[in-house]
Design an enzyme around this catalytic site. Structure first.
Site, PDB file in Angstrom:
ATOM      1  N   GLY A  45       0.834  -1.184   0.000  1.00 56.41           N
ATOM      2  CA  GLY A  45       0.000   0.000   0.000  1.00 56.41           C
ATOM      3  C   GLY A  45       0.872   1.238   0.000  1.00 56.41           C
ATOM      4  O   GLY A  45       2.041   1.185   0.394  1.00 56.41           O
ATOM      5  N   GLN A  50       2.660  10.045   1.689  1.00 56.22           N
ATOM      6  CA  GLN A  50       3.977   9.414   1.674  1.00 56.22           C
ATOM      7  C   GLN A  50       4.819   9.856   0.477  1.00 56.22           C
ATOM      8  O   GLN A  50       6.022   9.623   0.461  1.00 56.22           O
ATOM      9  CB  GLN A  50       3.843   7.896   1.679  1.00 56.22           C
ATOM     10  CG  GLN A  50       3.303   7.345   2.983  1.00 56.22           C
ATOM     11  CD  GLN A  50       3.205   5.841   2.920  1.00 56.22           C
ATOM     12  OE1 GLN A  50       2.212   5.302   2.448  1.00 56.22           O
ATOM     13  NE2 GLN A  50       4.255   5.178   3.383  1.00 56.22           N
ATOM     14  N   CYS A  98       6.389   0.103   7.438  1.00 57.38           N
ATOM     15  CA  CYS A  98       5.923   1.220   6.626  1.00 57.38           C
ATOM     16  C   CYS A  98       7.070   1.717   5.761  1.00 57.38           C
ATOM     17  O   CYS A  98       8.205   1.819   6.228  1.00 57.38           O
ATOM     18  CB  CYS A  98       5.428   2.348   7.535  1.00 57.38           C
ATOM     19  SG  CYS A  98       4.793   3.782   6.657  1.00 57.38           S
ATOM     20  N   LEU A  99       6.766   2.020   4.511  1.00 58.36           N
ATOM     21  CA  LEU A  99       7.792   2.512   3.598  1.00 58.36           C
ATOM     22  C   LEU A  99       8.363   3.849   4.067  1.00 58.36           C
ATOM     23  O   LEU A  99       9.490   4.188   3.722  1.00 58.36           O
ATOM     24  CB  LEU A  99       7.222   2.640   2.186  1.00 58.36           C
ATOM     25  CG  LEU A  99       6.751   1.326   1.553  1.00 58.36           C
ATOM     26  CD1 LEU A  99       6.086   1.580   0.205  1.00 58.36           C
ATOM     27  CD2 LEU A  99       7.898   0.337   1.417  1.00 58.36           C
ATOM     28  N   HIS A 140      -4.081   0.919   7.776  1.00 62.60           N
ATOM     29  CA  HIS A 140      -2.711   1.450   7.829  1.00 62.60           C
ATOM     30  C   HIS A 140      -2.566   2.627   6.861  1.00 62.60           C
ATOM     31  O   HIS A 140      -2.071   3.694   7.233  1.00 62.60           O
ATOM     32  CB  HIS A 140      -1.709   0.339   7.485  1.00 62.60           C
ATOM     33  CG  HIS A 140      -0.295   0.809   7.437  1.00 62.60           C
ATOM     34  ND1 HIS A 140       0.614   0.474   8.408  1.00 62.60           N
ATOM     35  CD2 HIS A 140       0.376   1.578   6.531  1.00 62.60           C
ATOM     36  CE1 HIS A 140       1.784   1.034   8.101  1.00 62.60           C
ATOM     37  NE2 HIS A 140       1.662   1.701   6.964  1.00 62.60           N
ATOM     38  N   GLU A 141      -2.999   2.443   5.618  1.00 57.52           N
ATOM     39  CA  GLU A 141      -2.878   3.508   4.626  1.00 57.52           C
ATOM     40  C   GLU A 141      -3.804   4.679   4.954  1.00 57.52           C
ATOM     41  O   GLU A 141      -3.427   5.844   4.798  1.00 57.52           O
ATOM     42  CB  GLU A 141      -3.153   2.978   3.215  1.00 57.52           C
ATOM     43  CG  GLU A 141      -2.188   1.906   2.754  1.00 57.52           C
ATOM     44  CD  GLU A 141      -0.718   2.274   2.894  1.00 57.52           C
ATOM     45  OE1 GLU A 141      -0.361   3.462   2.747  1.00 57.52           O
ATOM     46  OE2 GLU A 141       0.093   1.361   3.148  1.00 57.52           O
ATOM     47  N   HIS A 144      -2.458   7.346   7.240  1.00 55.63           N
ATOM     48  CA  HIS A 144      -1.617   8.378   6.618  1.00 55.63           C
ATOM     49  C   HIS A 144      -2.441   9.599   6.211  1.00 55.63           C
ATOM     50  O   HIS A 144      -1.949  10.726   6.268  1.00 55.63           O
ATOM     51  CB  HIS A 144      -0.897   7.824   5.376  1.00 55.63           C
ATOM     52  CG  HIS A 144       0.250   6.933   5.699  1.00 55.63           C
ATOM     53  ND1 HIS A 144       1.399   7.378   6.334  1.00 55.63           N
ATOM     54  CD2 HIS A 144       0.444   5.619   5.464  1.00 55.63           C
ATOM     55  CE1 HIS A 144       2.249   6.375   6.464  1.00 55.63           C
ATOM     56  NE2 HIS A 144       1.687   5.288   5.952  1.00 55.63           N
TER      57      HIS A 144
END
Length: 185
Positions: A45, A50, A98-99, A140-141, A144
């Site tokens: 995701g 991000q 997480c990226l 999770h996404e 953000h």
């Protein structure tokens, strides 16, 4: 085009995102870039904040877990103007990463089911329920979009133990195999 992923410490990750209109400039190209960036970074995701934009968009491809959950086969969706309005079910723990926080993984508890309203890439409105791994990745996404990170869901003790890693990250000390950016403004 690959977009740099903003790293922990970047102000854009802590701002609430705004809905967009159907005529958002070059939306198709932006979505294409989000997908390409997510896949290049080996993510499941990726949210617009991000990559430096505080707009309510994220993409998810949960099909990587189709071997464990056949309902995830082909689960690839764009979520525009997403709003979760119900969370239910048991709180389920799972190790998340997480990226935007390369090298950090923590056990996070999240509700097992959600209901969400969103528009897809064609601006078709949806109101759907998701559960299991799909619900987790979406939550999770979605976080953000509200300026939250998965580390906000860990215990105060775990956050204290992460403090030095997070401080180092804000100084540019991290390793990632994908393009990254740290912008504190």
């Amino acid at each position: 085009m690959l977009l740099p992923i903003y790293i922990y410490g970047s102000a854009v990750l802590r701002k609430e995102s705004e809905d967009i209109a159907k005529d958002y400039p070059e939306l198709d190209k932006f979505l294409e870039n989000l997908w390409e960036t997510m896949y290049e970074a080996d993510g499941v995701g990726l949210a617009a904040p991000q990559v430096g934009r505080n707009i309510r968009i994220f993409v998810v491809d949960a099909s990587v877990n189709a071997d464990k959950d056949p309902s995830l086969a082909g689960f690839k969706k764009a979520f525009i103007n997403a709003h979760i309005y119900e969370r239910s079910g048991d709180a389920v723990p799972f190790d998340e990463g997480c990226l935007s926080l390369p090298g950090i993984n923590e056990r996070v508890e999240r509700p097992s089911r959600i209901r969400i309203r969103y528009a897809d890439e064609n601006f078709v409105e949806h109101d759907e329920e998701f559960e299991g791994f799909a619900a987790r990745v979406i939550q999770h996404e979605y976080d953000h979009l509200d300026g939250k990170l998965f580390i906000d869901h860990v215990s105060p003790l775990r956050r204290t133990l992460l403090k030095s890693k997070l401080a180092a990250m804000t100084k540019g000390k991290y390793k990632a195999h994908y393009p990254c950016k740290l912008v504190k403004k």
